[in-house]
Design an enzyme around this catalytic site. Structure first.
Site, short mmCIF file in Angstrom:
data_model
loop_
_atom_site.label_atom_id
_atom_site.label_comp_id
_atom_site.label_asym_id
_atom_site.label_seq_id
_atom_site.Cartn_x
_atom_site.Cartn_y
_atom_site.Cartn_z
N LYS A 134 -6.25 -4.07 14.09
CA LYS A 134 -4.97 -3.49 14.49
C LYS A 134 -4.44 -4.12 15.79
O LYS A 134 -3.23 -4.28 15.96
CB LYS A 134 -5.12 -1.97 14.63
CG LYS A 134 -5.38 -1.26 13.29
CD LYS A 134 -4.23 -1.47 12.31
CE LYS A 134 -4.40 -0.72 11.01
NZ LYS A 134 -3.27 -0.89 10.09
N ASN A 181 1.83 -2.30 5.44
CA ASN A 181 1.20 -0.98 5.66
C ASN A 181 -0.22 -0.89 5.10
O ASN A 181 -1.02 -0.09 5.60
CB ASN A 181 2.09 0.10 5.02
CG ASN A 181 1.36 1.41 4.86
OD1 ASN A 181 1.25 2.20 5.80
ND2 ASN A 181 0.82 1.66 3.66
N SER A 202 1.23 3.40 -2.73
CA SER A 202 0.87 4.35 -3.78
C SER A 202 0.47 5.70 -3.21
O SER A 202 0.49 6.71 -3.92
CB SER A 202 -0.29 3.79 -4.60
OG SER A 202 -1.34 3.34 -3.75
N TYR A 239 -11.87 -2.11 12.79
CA TYR A 239 -10.51 -1.59 12.59
C TYR A 239 -9.65 -1.83 13.84
O TYR A 239 -8.51 -2.29 13.74
CB TYR A 239 -10.60 -0.11 12.26
CG TYR A 239 -9.30 0.57 11.94
CD1 TYR A 239 -8.69 0.41 10.69
CD2 TYR A 239 -8.69 1.41 12.86
CE1 TYR A 239 -7.50 1.07 10.39
CE2 TYR A 239 -7.50 2.06 12.58
CZ TYR A 239 -6.92 1.89 11.33
OH TYR A 239 -5.74 2.54 11.04
N ALA A 241 -10.04 -4.09 16.09
CA ALA A 241 -9.77 -5.53 16.19
C ALA A 241 -8.66 -5.94 15.24
O ALA A 241 -7.76 -6.71 15.60
CB ALA A 241 -11.04 -6.33 15.89
N GLY A 297 0.82 -1.22 0.00
CA GLY A 297 0.00 0.00 0.00
C GLY A 297 0.84 1.26 0.00
O GLY A 297 0.67 2.14 0.84
N ASP A 351 -3.52 -7.30 -4.66
CA ASP A 351 -4.45 -7.15 -3.54
C ASP A 351 -3.92 -8.05 -2.43
O ASP A 351 -4.08 -9.28 -2.48
CB ASP A 351 -5.87 -7.57 -3.97
CG ASP A 351 -6.86 -7.53 -2.82
OD1 ASP A 351 -6.43 -7.41 -1.65
OD2 ASP A 351 -8.07 -7.64 -3.09
N VAL A 352 -3.27 -7.44 -1.45
CA VAL A 352 -2.54 -8.25 -0.46
C VAL A 352 -3.44 -9.01 0.51
O VAL A 352 -2.95 -9.80 1.31
CB VAL A 352 -1.50 -7.39 0.31
CG1 VAL A 352 -0.32 -7.05 -0.59
CG2 VAL A 352 -2.11 -6.14 0.92
#
Ligand code: NAP
Length: 248
Positions: A160, A91, A15, A156, A158, A13, A64-65
């Protein structure tokens, strides 16, 4: 300034936003950087061109990771092109904020998959090669929301918090092969991700941040570059807050 000459780095990520800043900082310190993106091909090319124009080396890879096949292809392309991977910065991340009563299960799933599953997938693919070389630096971008919890971000927070657990478990697994795994936990940084936050929230934030300002992309990039360096060789399983003191 720590130097990263001859290091090969992948930043997922990168870009836009924090990832772009991290990629630029690693390149400035001498690393060759693989710029990963999902949709923003033009923006990713622009990051790579800027790095090259400044005398560095960069390659862009669409992936798409959150998908196993794509995550594996990203790491394989890096190793096929440069022969190794020294630094992985996980990231890539998204938000789908809402209070739990209004949040759909698909909003939970996409955030967990993009933020947490991707970190697991890319780490799994990369540490295999790192352990073989007896060298590696994995740096996972978590968040103050994963440390403290944040209302409206059950998905989010959860994801992180999961990244923090993953960081510590993996750090223990790969330490015998001289691979370190750490996390960086930014506070609030102005990017596309945070530009939609409500005005009443953003204007009050400086009152609760001890250093009384939002973080910059450079604040996060500098901390990440340090953890990627030889100077950080004896640090593993650590969560480095870059949040102006917000979470202490
Ligand atoms: P951003 O500006 O929205 O950029 C997100 C980046 O992630 C873009 O490059 C995007 O690629 C990429 N991405 C999203 N989904 C992807 C996927 N499935 N596969 C590959 N790439 C994907 O976000 P940001 O603010 O820089 O955030 C970067 C990281 O920092 C995230 O993990 C975020 O949770 C964390 N963080 C941010 C803040 C903050 O205040 N901004 C605070 C704490 C933590 P495309 O351009 O192709 O879409």
């Amino acid at each position: 300034m720590t130097q990263l000459n001859e290091r090969i780095a992948v930043v997922t990520g990168s870009s836009r936003g924090i990832g772009r800043g991290i990629a630029q900082e690693l390149a400035k310190r001498g690393a060759t950087v693989v710029i990963n993106y999902q949709r923003s091909a033009e923006a990713a090319e622009a990051v790579a061109q800027q790095i090259t124009a400044d005398g560095g080396a960069a390659l862009t890879v669409q992936a798409d990771v959150s998908l196993e096949e794509d995550a594996n292809r990203l790491i394989k392309t890096t190793i096929d092109t440069y022969g190794k991977i020294d630094i992985l910065v996980n990231n890539a991340g998204v938000t789908r904020d809402n209070v739990i009563m209004m949040m759909g299960a698909d909003d939970f799933d996409v955030v967990i998959q993009t933020n947490l599953r991707s970190t697991w997938l890319c780490s799994k693919a990369a540490v295999r090669a790192m352990m073989r070389k007896r060298y590696g630096r994995v740096i996972n971008i978590t968040s103050v929301s994963g440390v403290m919890g944040n209302a409206g971000q059950t998905n989010y927070s959860a994801s992180k918090a999961g990244i923090i657990g993953l960081t510590k478990a993996l750090a223990r697994e790969v330490a015998p092969r001289n691979v370190t795994v750490n996390a960086v936990a930014p506070g609030f940084v102005l990017t596309d991700l945070t530009s939609g936050l409500p005005e009443e929230m953003t204007s009050q934030l400086n009152d609760v941040i001890p250093l009384a300002r939002w973080g910059t992309i450079e604040d996060v990039a500098n901390a990440t570059a340090f953890l990627a360096s030889d100077e950080a060789a004896y640090i593993t399983g650590h969560v480095l807050s870059v949040d102006g003191g917000l979470a202490m």
